[in-house]
Design a protein around this motif. Structure first.
Motif, PDB file in Angstrom:
ATOM      1  N   GLU A 122      12.517  86.166   5.099  1.00  0.00           N
ATOM      2  CA  GLU A 122      12.739  87.300   5.992  1.00  0.00           C
ATOM      3  C   GLU A 122      11.421  87.971   6.372  1.00  0.00           C
ATOM      4  N   GLU A 123      10.530  88.105   5.403  1.00  0.00           N
ATOM      5  CA  GLU A 123       9.231  88.722   5.671  1.00  0.00           C
ATOM      6  C   GLU A 123       8.409  87.883   6.646  1.00  0.00           C
ATOM      7  N   GLN A 124       8.475  86.558   6.485  1.00  0.00           N
ATOM      8  CA  GLN A 124       7.765  85.679   7.413  1.00  0.00           C
ATOM      9  C   GLN A 124       8.310  85.835   8.832  1.00  0.00           C
ATOM     10  N   THR A 125       9.621  85.920   8.953  1.00  0.00           N
ATOM     11  CA  THR A 125      10.242  86.107  10.264  1.00  0.00           C
ATOM     12  C   THR A 125       9.848  87.451  10.853  1.00  0.00           C
ATOM     13  N   GLN A 126       9.863  88.487  10.034  1.00  0.00           N
ATOM     14  CA  GLN A 126       9.484  89.825  10.506  1.00  0.00           C
ATOM     15  C   GLN A 126       8.020  89.845  10.947  1.00  0.00           C
ATOM     16  N   LEU A 127       7.139  89.239  10.161  1.00  0.00           N
ATOM     17  CA  LEU A 127       5.723  89.199  10.517  1.00  0.00           C
ATOM     18  C   LEU A 127       5.517  88.408  11.814  1.00  0.00           C
ATOM     19  N   ALA A 128       6.186  87.270  11.934  1.00  0.00           N
ATOM     20  CA  ALA A 128       6.073  86.469  13.163  1.00  0.00           C
ATOM     21  C   ALA A 128       6.531  87.277  14.373  1.00  0.00           C
ATOM     22  N   ASP A 129       7.620  88.027  14.216  1.00  0.00           N
ATOM     23  CA  ASP A 129       8.127  88.851  15.319  1.00  0.00           C
ATOM     24  C   ASP A 129       7.135  89.960  15.683  1.00  0.00           C
ATOM     25  N   LEU A 130       6.572  90.611  14.674  1.00  0.00           N
ATOM     26  CA  LEU A 130       5.600  91.679  14.928  1.00  0.00           C
ATOM     27  C   LEU A 130       4.345  91.137  15.605  1.00  0.00           C
ATOM     28  N   LEU A 131       3.879  89.987  15.161  1.00  0.00           N
ATOM     29  CA  LEU A 131       2.691  89.393  15.777  1.00  0.00           C
ATOM     30  C   LEU A 131       2.968  88.970  17.212  1.00  0.00           C
ATOM     31  N   GLU A 132       4.176  88.455  17.459  1.00  0.00           N
ATOM     32  CA  GLU A 132       4.546  88.099  18.832  1.00  0.00           C
ATOM     33  C   GLU A 132       4.573  89.346  19.711  1.00  0.00           C
ATOM     34  N   ARG A 133       5.102  90.425  19.175  1.00  0.00           N
ATOM     35  CA  ARG A 133       5.160  91.682  19.933  1.00  0.00           C
ATOM     36  C   ARG A 133       3.761  92.212  20.225  1.00  0.00           C
ATOM     37  N   LEU A 134       2.876  92.149  19.240  1.00  0.00           N
ATOM     38  CA  LEU A 134       1.497  92.588  19.440  1.00  0.00           C
ATOM     39  C   LEU A 134       0.809  91.714  20.487  1.00  0.00           C
ATOM     40  N   THR A 135       1.017  90.415  20.413  1.00  0.00           N
ATOM     41  CA  THR A 135       0.439  89.490  21.395  1.00  0.00           C
ATOM     42  C   THR A 135       0.946  89.814  22.801  1.00  0.00           C
ATOM     43  N   SER A 136       2.244  90.053  22.936  1.00  0.00           N
ATOM     44  CA  SER A 136       2.821  90.390  24.243  1.00  0.00           C
ATOM     45  C   SER A 136       2.256  91.694  24.776  1.00  0.00           C
ATOM     46  N   THR A 137       2.084  92.679  23.901  1.00  0.00           N
ATOM     47  CA  THR A 137       1.528  93.973  24.294  1.00  0.00           C
ATOM     48  C   THR A 137       0.108  93.811  24.809  1.00  0.00           C
ATOM     49  N   LEU A 138      -0.693  93.005  24.096  1.00  0.00           N
ATOM     50  CA  LEU A 138      -2.073  92.775  24.525  1.00  0.00           C
ATOM     51  C   LEU A 138      -2.112  92.010  25.835  1.00  0.00           C
ATOM     52  N   ALA A 139      -1.247  91.014  25.981  1.00  0.00           N
ATOM     53  CA  ALA A 139      -1.206  90.226  27.220  1.00  0.00           C
ATOM     54  C   ALA A 139      -0.790  91.097  28.398  1.00  0.00           C
ATOM     55  N   ALA A 140       0.155  92.000  28.185  1.00  0.00           N
ATOM     56  CA  ALA A 140       0.597  92.896  29.251  1.00  0.00           C
ATOM     57  C   ALA A 140      -0.555  93.821  29.659  1.00  0.00           C
ATOM     58  N   GLY A 141      -1.357  94.241  28.710  1.00  0.00           N
ATOM     59  CA  GLY A 141      -2.515  95.078  29.005  1.00  0.00           C
ATOM     60  C   GLY A 141      -3.558  94.362  29.820  1.00  0.00           C
ATOM     61  N   GLU A 142      -3.722  93.059  29.598  1.00  0.00           N
ATOM     62  CA  GLU A 142      -4.674  92.251  30.360  1.00  0.00           C
ATOM     63  C   GLU A 142      -4.235  92.107  31.804  1.00  0.00           C
ATOM     64  N   ALA A 143      -2.917  92.060  32.020  1.00  0.00           N
ATOM     65  CA  ALA A 143      -2.381  91.836  33.366  1.00  0.00           C
ATOM     66  C   ALA A 143      -2.582  93.044  34.264  1.00  0.00           C
ATOM     67  N   GLN A 144      -2.827  94.201  33.675  1.00  0.00           N
ATOM     68  CA  GLN A 144      -2.963  95.422  34.483  1.00  0.00           C
ATOM     69  C   GLN A 144      -4.327  95.540  35.103  1.00  0.00           C
TER      70      GLN A 144
END
Length: 167
Positions: free
Chosen positions: A145-167
């Motif tokens: 469960e912790e691995q899944t949670q960490l993977a989800d959080l890292l994906e969210r952080l990656t998406s947030t950073l990518a969205a910031g680059e697009a602006q």
């Protein structure tokens, strides 16, 4: 609870500059340290095979593309997320080692198709099994469960950073 080096650094900043919030370092600093530690632990099987991590990325991209295990330099560049110049250097090394071959594409005589050789396919299949086993060992301190949670959080952080680059 033992304090890690990053916590100690943040505590020093709290003492020296209490007007600043240094808590982002708890995440970013640990990510940097983890990246280095993971790289050191994941690299040895590739080095033993005479290839670098980046070379393995090319082999793995070709292998997971499915039969005939071949992609253009442009497709490889997009899949591995490096420039076509970097792909060319990696492919040169892998071709010299007999792990990939180049051929002219059917549609465009200027284009080249990079494909795994039989030796490249065998090595990639061996290395991916070892690589995944190493990754499982490195994550063994976290439950499923912790691995899944960490993977989800890292994906969210990656998406947030990518969205910031697009602006």
């Amino acid at each position: 609870m033992q304090t890690d080096a990053i916590t100690a650094i943040v505590d020093q900043w709290k003492r020296e500059r209490p007007d600043l919030d240094a808590t982002p370092m708890l995440v970013i600093g640990r990510l940097f340290r983890l990246t280095d530690a993971l790289d050191q632990r994941l690299r040895p099987p590739f080095a033993a095979a005479g290839i670098g991590n980046g070379d393995f990325d090319v082999l793995a991209a070709l292998r997971r593309s499915g039969k005939p295990y071949a992609l253009s330099a442009g497709e490889l560049s997009r899949t591995v997320l490096v420039t076509t110049g970097a792909i060319t250097k990696r492919v040169d090394r892998l071709e010299t080692s007999g792990l990939v071959s180049r051929s002219v594409t059917e549609n465009d005589s200027r284009g080249r198709l990079i494909a795994l050789t039989k030796e490249g396919l065998e090595l990639t299949d061996q290395l991916i099994a070892t690589h995944l086993a190493n990754q499982r060992l490195l994550l063994a301190g976290l439950g499923s469960e912790e691995q899944t949670q960490l993977a989800d959080l890292l994906e969210r952080l990656t998406s947030t950073l990518a969205a910031g680059e697009a602006q």
